[in-house]
Design an enzyme around this catalytic site. Structure first.
Site, short mmCIF file in Angstrom:
data_model
loop_
_atom_site.label_atom_id
_atom_site.label_comp_id
_atom_site.label_asym_id
_atom_site.label_seq_id
_atom_site.Cartn_x
_atom_site.Cartn_y
_atom_site.Cartn_z
N HIS A 72 -29.62 136.75 -10.08
CA HIS A 72 -30.90 136.93 -10.77
C HIS A 72 -31.41 138.35 -10.52
CE1 HIS A 72 -32.36 132.54 -11.54
NE2 HIS A 72 -31.12 132.74 -11.95
N TYR A 201 -42.94 131.72 -10.37
CA TYR A 201 -43.92 131.38 -9.34
C TYR A 201 -45.29 131.41 -10.02
CZ TYR A 201 -40.45 132.51 -5.64
OH TYR A 201 -39.36 132.55 -4.81
N PRO A 293 -41.98 128.56 2.60
CA PRO A 293 -40.87 128.86 1.69
C PRO A 293 -41.21 129.81 0.53
CG PRO A 293 -41.63 126.60 1.39
CD PRO A 293 -42.36 127.13 2.57
N LYS A 297 -37.35 133.07 2.34
CA LYS A 297 -36.82 133.87 3.44
C LYS A 297 -36.15 133.09 4.57
CE LYS A 297 -37.49 137.89 1.96
NZ LYS A 297 -36.45 137.76 0.93
N TYR A 385 -38.63 140.94 -1.35
CA TYR A 385 -38.01 139.74 -1.92
C TYR A 385 -36.48 139.83 -1.90
CZ TYR A 385 -37.56 135.57 -4.80
OH TYR A 385 -37.24 134.30 -5.25
P1 RFL Z 1 -31.32 124.05 10.27
O1 RFL Z 1 -30.82 124.12 8.88
O2 RFL Z 1 -32.52 123.25 10.56
O3 RFL Z 1 -30.10 123.51 11.17
C1 RFL Z 1 -30.27 123.13 12.52
C2 RFL Z 1 -29.22 122.10 12.86
O4 RFL Z 1 -29.33 121.75 14.25
C3 RFL Z 1 -29.24 120.34 14.40
N1 RFL Z 1 -29.93 119.93 15.64
C4 RFL Z 1 -29.28 119.62 16.77
N2 RFL Z 1 -27.98 119.59 17.09
C5 RFL Z 1 -27.65 119.22 18.36
N3 RFL Z 1 -28.58 118.86 19.30
C6 RFL Z 1 -29.89 118.88 19.02
N4 RFL Z 1 -30.81 118.54 19.95
C7 RFL Z 1 -30.29 119.27 17.72
N5 RFL Z 1 -31.50 119.41 17.09
C8 RFL Z 1 -31.25 119.80 15.84
C9 RFL Z 1 -29.91 119.81 13.14
O5 RFL Z 1 -29.49 118.48 12.87
C10 RFL Z 1 -29.42 120.80 12.10
O6 RFL Z 1 -28.20 120.41 11.50
O7 RFL Z 1 -31.60 125.50 10.87
P2 RFL Z 1 -30.90 126.93 10.58
O8 RFL Z 1 -29.41 126.82 10.66
O9 RFL Z 1 -31.62 127.91 11.42
O10 RFL Z 1 -31.21 127.23 9.03
C11 RFL Z 1 -32.53 127.48 8.59
C12 RFL Z 1 -32.72 127.02 7.14
O11 RFL Z 1 -32.26 125.70 7.02
C13 RFL Z 1 -34.18 127.13 6.68
O12 RFL Z 1 -34.76 128.29 7.17
C14 RFL Z 1 -34.30 127.12 5.13
O13 RFL Z 1 -33.92 125.88 4.61
C15 RFL Z 1 -35.74 127.42 4.70
N6 RFL Z 1 -35.94 127.38 3.24
C16 RFL Z 1 -35.57 128.43 2.43
N7 RFL Z 1 -34.95 129.52 2.95
C17 RFL Z 1 -34.51 130.53 2.15
O14 RFL Z 1 -33.95 131.52 2.66
N8 RFL Z 1 -34.66 130.51 0.76
C18 RFL Z 1 -35.26 129.45 0.16
O15 RFL Z 1 -35.31 129.43 -1.07
C19 RFL Z 1 -35.77 128.37 0.99
N9 RFL Z 1 -36.36 127.31 0.43
C20 RFL Z 1 -36.54 126.25 2.65
C21 RFL Z 1 -36.74 126.26 1.23
C22 RFL Z 1 -36.92 125.15 3.40
C23 RFL Z 1 -37.51 124.06 2.80
N10 RFL Z 1 -37.83 122.96 3.65
C24 RFL Z 1 -37.61 121.61 3.32
C25 RFL Z 1 -38.19 123.20 5.02
C26 RFL Z 1 -37.33 125.18 0.61
C27 RFL Z 1 -37.73 124.08 1.38
C28 RFL Z 1 -38.41 122.95 0.65
C1 PHB Z 2 -35.62 126.72 -4.13
O1 PHB Z 2 -34.90 126.86 -5.13
O2 PHB Z 2 -35.54 125.69 -3.42
C2 PHB Z 2 -36.58 127.77 -3.75
C3 PHB Z 2 -36.58 128.96 -4.45
C4 PHB Z 2 -37.49 129.95 -4.11
C5 PHB Z 2 -38.38 129.74 -3.08
C6 PHB Z 2 -38.37 128.55 -2.37
C7 PHB Z 2 -37.46 127.55 -2.70
O3 PHB Z 2 -39.28 130.72 -2.77
#
Ligand code: RFL
Ligand code: PHB
Length: 390
Positions: A72, A201, A293, A297, A385
């Site tokens: 994109h 957005y 989110p 990032k 971004y």
């Molecule tokens: P994770 O993905 O939470 O993985 C951590 C892992 O550790 C395990 N764990 C354990 N294992 C052993 N012993 C324990 N005691 C443990 N406790 C936990 C867990 O089961 C898990 O498998 O962390 P990590 O690897 O640091 O990754 C971070 C990302 O997952 C997170 O920052 C993103 O998902 C955030 N996020 C977004 N980030 C972006 O860069 N771009 C996006 O568009 C974006 N959109 C989002 C998001 C997060 C969202 N939610 C639901 C929080 C959109 C949403 C809705």
């Molecule tokens: C997503 O596609 O889940 C998404 C995209 C952009 C954001 C957050 C989440 O800023």
């Protein structure tokens, strides 16, 4: 058992670090609390910075991302019943982002790890890091009714916000910074074509909305909801009515609706723990920090932590230097705080706050108006971004 690095957590941070280490010939074991299927079922991030994509290439797992991911060159900000385009490509001298789901990233990394025959232990109970303030750390866990011990040189705490790594550090050794926002995001996935070619957005008097996607046939949509809202109270019909009411008229009319295949509410939080290193324990990703989110990032910050941590470990094992390990926390935090600032700013600029009042609304409107009158202001948005340099 003995290995060089024990990685706690098999999310994107742990898997990416593991793959880079395996390729560099540095032995590691991943310990994950849940099952592989559970990790893969979590629907989260969707936008990758170029630097994150380059790391997947470096790890040798970028092939499907290039084939199926969507590059994109910009996105839209909608307000006052109009869409305004942010030309990321033009404003940043040719940079872009990739739309490719976190689920897919995780999948590709797990496949890469399996192909390399590296060890991951899923459903490891009661994982505990020990003695990381000395020279001989070890990690214990329970599996099949037995307690196991792995001796190692270093522990990488990649276990997310609720993990055990940060909690194992004495309280006096850690300082935390936090803001909890008074709302959450209700998100759905549906197999309908996305309403725009790029992300939208929206700032609207009824609250924030985001139109994202996973492919040209699968949409990911979000609306801001009150912190006390329950997902059971949101039928698909109510969700579609709400999101359409927050978009410019023509966009709302063009939106294709259909049954949701996933629906959930995520709270919004900013959080940083300092430092990110405690002796031989290093925190990376959500274990050390959370962003709301709105700036896309979270996953990208997990990748940039891994960039610094992998480089430091490689330097330690290959060049016999601890300089990178000693610098890790400061280098990572300098980038983390800039992403925290940007994510807070995007959140503040685009959401309705219960206490913002009419003055706050006018300020928010002036901010948005100014963005599209000032190339300098829009460049600030665009360069954050697409991702700041490592
Ligand atoms: P994770 O993905 O939470 O993985 C951590 C892992 O550790 C395990 N764990 C354990 N294992 C052993 N012993 C324990 N005691 C443990 N406790 C936990 C867990 O089961 C898990 O498998 O962390 P990590 O690897 O640091 O990754 C971070 C990302 O997952 C997170 O920052 C993103 O998902 C955030 N996020 C977004 N980030 C972006 O860069 N771009 C996006 O568009 C974006 N959109 C989002 C998001 C997060 C969202 N939610 C639901 C929080 C959109 C949403 C809705
Ligand atoms: C997503 O596609 O889940 C998404 C995209 C952009 C954001 C957050 C989440 O800023």
């Amino acid at each position: 058992m003995r290995t060089q690095v024990v990685i706690i957590g098999s999310g994107p941070a742990g898997l990416l670090l593991g793959q880079l280490l395996v390729n560099a010939g540095i032995d590691n074991i991943i310990l994950e609390r849940t099952s592989k299927a559970h990790v893969l079922s979590r629907i989260r991030a969707g936008v990758l910075e170029e630097g994150t994509a380059a790391m997947l290439d470096e790890a040798g797992v970028g092939e499907r991302m290039h084939r199926e991911g969507l590059p994109h060159d910009g996105f839209d900000l909608a307000f006052d019943n109009r869409r305004h385009r942010v030309d990321l490509h033009g404003l940043t001298g040719g940079k872009r982002v990739f739309v490719y789901g976190q689920t897919e990233v995780t999948h590709d990394l797990m496949d890469g790890r399996e192909a390399a025959n590296a060890v991951s232990i899923y459903e490891a109970g009661n994982v505990q890091p020990h003695d990381f303030d000395g020279d001989h750390p070890f990690v214990t866990y329970e599996k099949d009714g037995k307690t196991h011990r792995i001796d190692c040189d270093f522990v990488a705490g990649c276990d997310g916000f609720h993990g055990v790594s940060r909690k194992s550090v004495p309280e006096a050794a850690i300082e935390t910074f936090e803001r909890v926002y008074p709302f959450g995001w209700l998100g759905i996935i549906a197999d309908v074509p996305p309403v725009g070619e790029e992300l939208i957005y929206a700032n609207h008097p009824r609250g924030f909305a985001l139109c994202s996607m996973r492919s040209t046939t699968r949409s990911r949509y979000y609306v801001q909801v009150g912190a006390e809202e329950r997902v059971e109270d949101w039928s698909d019909e109510r969700f579609w009515d709400e999101i359409r009411s927050r978009l410019p008229g023509r966009t709302a009319e063009a939106m294709v609706t259909g049954p949701s295949i996933e629906k959930s509410i995520a709270p919004l939080r900013s959080f940083v723990a300092e430092p990110m290193r405690f002796g031989r324990l290093f925190l990376a990703g959500d274990a050390a920090h959370i962003v709301p989110p709105t700036g896309a990032k979270g996953l990208n910050l997990a990748a940039s932590d891994v960039r610094y941590l992998f480089d430091a470990l490689r330097e330690f094992y290959i060049e016999k230097s601890s300089a990178g390990l000693n610098d890790y926390s400061n280098r990572a935090l300098a980038r983390v705080w800039k992403a925290e600032r940007f994510s807070w700013w995007m959140t503040s600029t685009l959401h309705r706050f219960p206490d913002q009042g009419t003055f706050g609304q006018r300020i928010q409107h002036a901010e948005l108006d100014y963005l599209f009158q000032s190339r300098a202001a829009l460049t600030m948005l665009a360069e954050n971004y697409v991702g700041l340099p490592f």
